[in-house]
Design a protein around this motif. Structure first.
Motif, PDB file in Angstrom:
ATOM      1  N   VAL A  27      -6.970  51.297  57.683  1.00 53.04           N
ATOM      2  CA  VAL A  27      -7.352  50.001  58.265  1.00 53.04           C
ATOM      3  C   VAL A  27      -8.684  50.125  58.997  1.00 53.04           C
ATOM      4  CG1 VAL A  27      -6.731  48.222  59.951  1.00 53.04           C
ATOM      5  CG2 VAL A  27      -4.964  49.209  58.467  1.00 53.04           C
ATOM      6  N   TYR A  28      -8.807  51.142  59.832  1.00 51.91           N
ATOM      7  CA  TYR A  28     -10.025  51.347  60.613  1.00 51.91           C
ATOM      8  C   TYR A  28     -11.237  51.467  59.695  1.00 51.91           C
ATOM      9  CZ  TYR A  28     -13.252  53.400  64.004  1.00 51.91           C
ATOM     10  OH  TYR A  28     -14.339  53.653  64.807  1.00 51.91           O
ATOM     11  N   ALA A  29     -11.148  52.335  58.696  1.00 53.12           N
ATOM     12  CA  ALA A  29     -12.286  52.601  57.802  1.00 53.12           C
ATOM     13  C   ALA A  29     -12.747  51.331  57.096  1.00 53.12           C
ATOM     14  CB  ALA A  29     -11.925  53.678  56.795  1.00 53.12           C
ATOM     15  N   GLU A  30     -11.800  50.524  56.625  1.00 56.56           N
ATOM     16  CA  GLU A  30     -12.176  49.303  55.923  1.00 56.56           C
ATOM     17  C   GLU A  30     -12.739  48.255  56.884  1.00 56.56           C
ATOM     18  OE1 GLU A  30      -9.959  45.704  53.649  1.00 56.56           O
ATOM     19  OE2 GLU A  30      -9.518  47.720  52.866  1.00 56.56           O
ATOM     20  N   ALA A  31     -12.066  48.033  57.989  1.00 54.98           N
ATOM     21  CA  ALA A  31     -12.494  46.971  58.910  1.00 54.98           C
ATOM     22  C   ALA A  31     -13.833  47.285  59.568  1.00 54.98           C
ATOM     23  CB  ALA A  31     -11.421  46.740  59.973  1.00 54.98           C
ATOM     24  N   PHE A  32     -14.054  48.533  59.947  1.00 52.17           N
ATOM     25  CA  PHE A  32     -15.271  48.859  60.678  1.00 52.17           C
ATOM     26  C   PHE A  32     -16.426  49.286  59.777  1.00 52.17           C
ATOM     27  CE2 PHE A  32     -12.039  49.118  64.040  1.00 52.17           C
ATOM     28  CZ  PHE A  32     -12.575  48.173  64.896  1.00 52.17           C
ATOM     29  N   ALA A  33     -16.227  49.269  58.469  1.00 49.75           N
ATOM     30  CA  ALA A  33     -17.341  49.473  57.539  1.00 49.75           C
ATOM     31  C   ALA A  33     -18.194  48.206  57.450  1.00 49.75           C
ATOM     32  CB  ALA A  33     -16.821  49.846  56.158  1.00 49.75           C
ATOM     33  N   GLU A  34     -17.607  47.080  57.831  1.00 51.50           N
ATOM     34  CA  GLU A  34     -18.294  45.785  57.761  1.00 51.50           C
ATOM     35  C   GLU A  34     -19.269  45.614  58.921  1.00 51.50           C
ATOM     36  OE1 GLU A  34     -15.130  42.942  57.993  1.00 51.50           O
ATOM     37  OE2 GLU A  34     -14.236  43.588  56.115  1.00 51.50           O
ATOM     38  N   PRO A  35     -20.281  44.735  58.731  1.00 50.48           N
ATOM     39  CA  PRO A  35     -21.139  44.385  59.856  1.00 50.48           C
ATOM     40  C   PRO A  35     -20.304  43.661  60.919  1.00 50.48           C
ATOM     41  CG  PRO A  35     -22.090  43.648  57.761  1.00 50.48           C
ATOM     42  CD  PRO A  35     -20.684  44.104  57.479  1.00 50.48           C
ATOM     43  N   PRO A  36     -20.594  43.790  62.176  1.00 55.31           N
ATOM     44  CA  PRO A  36     -21.774  44.433  62.747  1.00 55.31           C
ATOM     45  C   PRO A  36     -21.592  45.929  63.004  1.00 55.31           C
ATOM     46  CG  PRO A  36     -20.542  43.408  64.503  1.00 55.31           C
ATOM     47  CD  PRO A  36     -19.807  43.100  63.221  1.00 55.31           C
ATOM     48  N   GLY A  70       4.614  48.044  52.020  1.00 60.85           N
ATOM     49  CA  GLY A  70       4.271  49.194  52.847  1.00 60.85           C
ATOM     50  C   GLY A  70       2.784  49.410  53.041  1.00 60.85           C
ATOM     51  N   GLU A  71       1.949  48.610  52.399  1.00 65.00           N
ATOM     52  CA  GLU A  71       0.497  48.759  52.527  1.00 65.00           C
ATOM     53  C   GLU A  71       0.055  48.409  53.944  1.00 65.00           C
ATOM     54  OE1 GLU A  71      -3.583  46.880  50.610  1.00 65.00           O
ATOM     55  OE2 GLU A  71      -1.659  45.984  50.114  1.00 65.00           O
ATOM     56  N   PRO A  72      -0.662  49.312  54.640  1.00 70.68           N
ATOM     57  CA  PRO A  72      -1.155  49.010  55.983  1.00 70.68           C
ATOM     58  C   PRO A  72      -2.206  47.898  55.938  1.00 70.68           C
ATOM     59  CG  PRO A  72      -1.251  51.372  55.539  1.00 70.68           C
ATOM     60  CD  PRO A  72      -0.989  50.684  54.240  1.00 70.68           C
ATOM     61  N   VAL A  73      -2.053  46.908  56.810  1.00 71.05           N
ATOM     62  CA  VAL A  73      -2.988  45.784  56.823  1.00 71.05           C
ATOM     63  C   VAL A  73      -3.670  45.582  58.176  1.00 71.05           C
ATOM     64  CG1 VAL A  73      -1.768  44.642  54.938  1.00 71.05           C
ATOM     65  CG2 VAL A  73      -1.208  44.041  57.301  1.00 71.05           C
ATOM     66  N   GLY A  74      -3.142  46.189  59.238  1.00 71.92           N
ATOM     67  CA  GLY A  74      -3.748  46.042  60.556  1.00 71.92           C
ATOM     68  C   GLY A  74      -3.251  47.126  61.488  1.00 71.92           C
ATOM     69  N   VAL A 115      -7.862  44.275  61.613  1.00 73.46           N
ATOM     70  CA  VAL A 115      -7.072  43.783  60.486  1.00 73.46           C
ATOM     71  C   VAL A 115      -7.981  43.805  59.270  1.00 73.46           C
ATOM     72  CG1 VAL A 115      -5.808  41.807  59.539  1.00 73.46           C
ATOM     73  CG2 VAL A 115      -5.626  42.352  61.983  1.00 73.46           C
ATOM     74  N   ARG A 116      -7.465  44.276  58.148  1.00 69.36           N
ATOM     75  CA  ARG A 116      -8.242  44.314  56.908  1.00 69.36           C
ATOM     76  C   ARG A 116      -8.596  42.888  56.486  1.00 69.36           C
ATOM     77  NH1 ARG A 116      -4.758  47.819  53.036  1.00 69.36           N
ATOM     78  NH2 ARG A 116      -6.581  47.601  51.665  1.00 69.36           N
ATOM     79  N   ALA A 117      -9.757  42.734  55.867  1.00 67.22           N
ATOM     80  CA  ALA A 117     -10.333  41.418  55.563  1.00 67.22           C
ATOM     81  C   ALA A 117      -9.375  40.475  54.842  1.00 67.22           C
ATOM     82  CB  ALA A 117     -11.624  41.583  54.761  1.00 67.22           C
ATOM     83  N   ALA A 118      -8.687  40.947  53.833  1.00 68.12           N
ATOM     84  CA  ALA A 118      -7.812  40.080  53.039  1.00 68.12           C
ATOM     85  C   ALA A 118      -6.623  39.550  53.835  1.00 68.12           C
ATOM     86  CB  ALA A 118      -7.303  40.824  51.804  1.00 68.12           C
ATOM     87  N   TRP A 119      -6.376  40.118  55.001  1.00 64.02           N
ATOM     88  CA  TRP A 119      -5.191  39.771  55.783  1.00 64.02           C
ATOM     89  C   TRP A 119      -5.528  39.013  57.066  1.00 64.02           C
ATOM     90  CZ3 TRP A 119      -0.567  40.669  53.582  1.00 64.02           C
ATOM     91  CH2 TRP A 119      -0.569  41.495  52.461  1.00 64.02           C
ATOM     92  N   ARG A 120      -6.768  38.683  57.267  1.00 59.97           N
ATOM     93  CA  ARG A 120      -7.175  38.016  58.512  1.00 59.97           C
ATOM     94  C   ARG A 120      -6.778  36.544  58.513  1.00 59.97           C
ATOM     95  NH1 ARG A 120     -12.918  41.050  58.375  1.00 59.97           N
ATOM     96  NH2 ARG A 120     -12.057  43.103  58.827  1.00 59.97           N
ATOM     97  N   ILE A 124      -2.017  38.091  62.500  1.00 59.74           N
ATOM     98  CA  ILE A 124      -1.632  39.510  62.531  1.00 59.74           C
ATOM     99  C   ILE A 124      -2.269  40.219  63.723  1.00 59.74           C
ATOM    100  CG2 ILE A 124      -1.744  41.712  61.285  1.00 59.74           C
ATOM    101  CD1 ILE A 124      -1.587  39.967  58.673  1.00 59.74           C
ATOM    102  N   ALA A 125      -3.522  39.927  64.010  1.00 57.23           N
ATOM    103  CA  ALA A 125      -4.187  40.578  65.149  1.00 57.23           C
ATOM    104  C   ALA A 125      -3.447  40.271  66.451  1.00 57.23           C
ATOM    105  CB  ALA A 125      -5.647  40.141  65.244  1.00 57.23           C
ATOM    106  N   ARG A 126      -3.037  39.046  66.625  1.00 53.07           N
ATOM    107  CA  ARG A 126      -2.308  38.683  67.856  1.00 53.07           C
ATOM    108  C   ARG A 126      -0.969  39.407  67.915  1.00 53.07           C
ATOM    109  NH1 ARG A 126      -2.832  35.183  72.365  1.00 53.07           N
ATOM    110  NH2 ARG A 126      -1.183  35.973  73.689  1.00 53.07           N
ATOM    111  N   ARG A 127      -0.285  39.495  66.789  1.00 51.83           N
ATOM    112  CA  ARG A 127       0.992  40.208  66.766  1.00 51.83           C
ATOM    113  C   ARG A 127       0.807  41.686  67.113  1.00 51.83           C
ATOM    114  NH1 ARG A 127       3.783  39.280  61.242  1.00 51.83           N
ATOM    115  NH2 ARG A 127       5.345  40.640  62.215  1.00 51.83           N
ATOM    116  N   LEU A 128      -0.260  42.301  66.591  1.00 47.01           N
ATOM    117  CA  LEU A 128      -0.546  43.699  66.911  1.00 47.01           C
ATOM    118  C   LEU A 128      -0.862  43.858  68.391  1.00 47.01           C
ATOM    119  CD1 LEU A 128      -2.699  44.489  63.782  1.00 47.01           C
ATOM    120  CD2 LEU A 128      -0.632  45.762  64.447  1.00 47.01           C
ATOM    121  N   HIS A 129      -1.684  42.969  68.911  1.00 43.01           N
ATOM    122  CA  HIS A 129      -2.061  42.971  70.331  1.00 43.01           C
ATOM    123  C   HIS A 129      -0.805  42.902  71.196  1.00 43.01           C
ATOM    124  CE1 HIS A 129      -3.419  40.849  74.044  1.00 43.01           C
ATOM    125  NE2 HIS A 129      -4.479  41.637  73.921  1.00 43.01           N
TER     126      HIS A 129
END
Length: 190
Positions: A27-36, A70-74, A115-120, A124-129
């Protein structure tokens, strides 16, 4: 993704998060590869050297969101800040001593939330938070966010965070917004 899929959120302590590192890393690698952020594999490797150290903290908390297959999304993780934390030292303008006082329980440092782009835009981010903070006795939550990450900034503001300063969280980093959320006492802590 055209309609929301079934997503579960699982909470982790440090040892369990260490065993689930591959999911957090994906998740980290995909989400933080994007700008900014534009993080490279070298940046990701450094982040996960820190992750391994962080998961050894007794107070570490993590959460991983996964699709029904089982695919990690966030993911999200952090821990309460200790008295010797350097977080407040990174601010470009110092804050009052009372604001920066830490005792290992007062402030939960939210290190990462992604959260990975396709799942935003599915909550999900609020649930993780909420999962990573569930049951915490902290009075407040502290995080850094890149100001050009408009969606993250909007979400944090909507959740009640306020900006308390600017910081360069590591050498060579862009200036980040330092944001603070005051937590309401729960019925069990009143």
């Amino acid at each position: 993704m055209s309609q929301p899929a079934q997503v579960s959120v699982e909470q982790f302590d440090g040892p369990a998060a260490a065993r689930a590192e591959a999911g957090f890393r994906l998740v980290y690698a995909e989400a933080f590869a994007e700008p900014p952020y534009d993080e490279t594999e070298t940046d990701v490797a450094a982040a996960f050297r820190r992750f391994r150290s962080q998961t050894r903290k007794a107070t570490f908390r993590g959460a991983l969101a996964s699709a029904s297959d089982g695919e990690p999304v966030g993911m999200a993780y952090g821990y309460p800040l200790g008295p010797q934390t350097g977080w407040w030292d990174q601010l470009t303008v110092p804050v009052p001593d009372e604001m920066r006082r830490e005792d290992g329980r007062r402030t939960f440092g939210l290190m990462e939330l992604a959260v990975r782009a396709a799942w935003r835009r599915q909550g999900i981010a609020r649930r993780l938070h909420d999962a990573v903070l569930y049951g915490t006795e902290a009075e407040r939550v502290l995080l850094n966010v890149h100001p050009d990450s408009k969606a993250a900034m909007a979400a944090y503001r909507a959740w009640g965070y306020r900006k308390v300063g600017d910081a360069r969280p590591w050498a060579g980093a862009d200036l980040h917004n330092v944001m603070l959320l005051s937590l309401e006492p729960t019925a069990t802590t009143r």
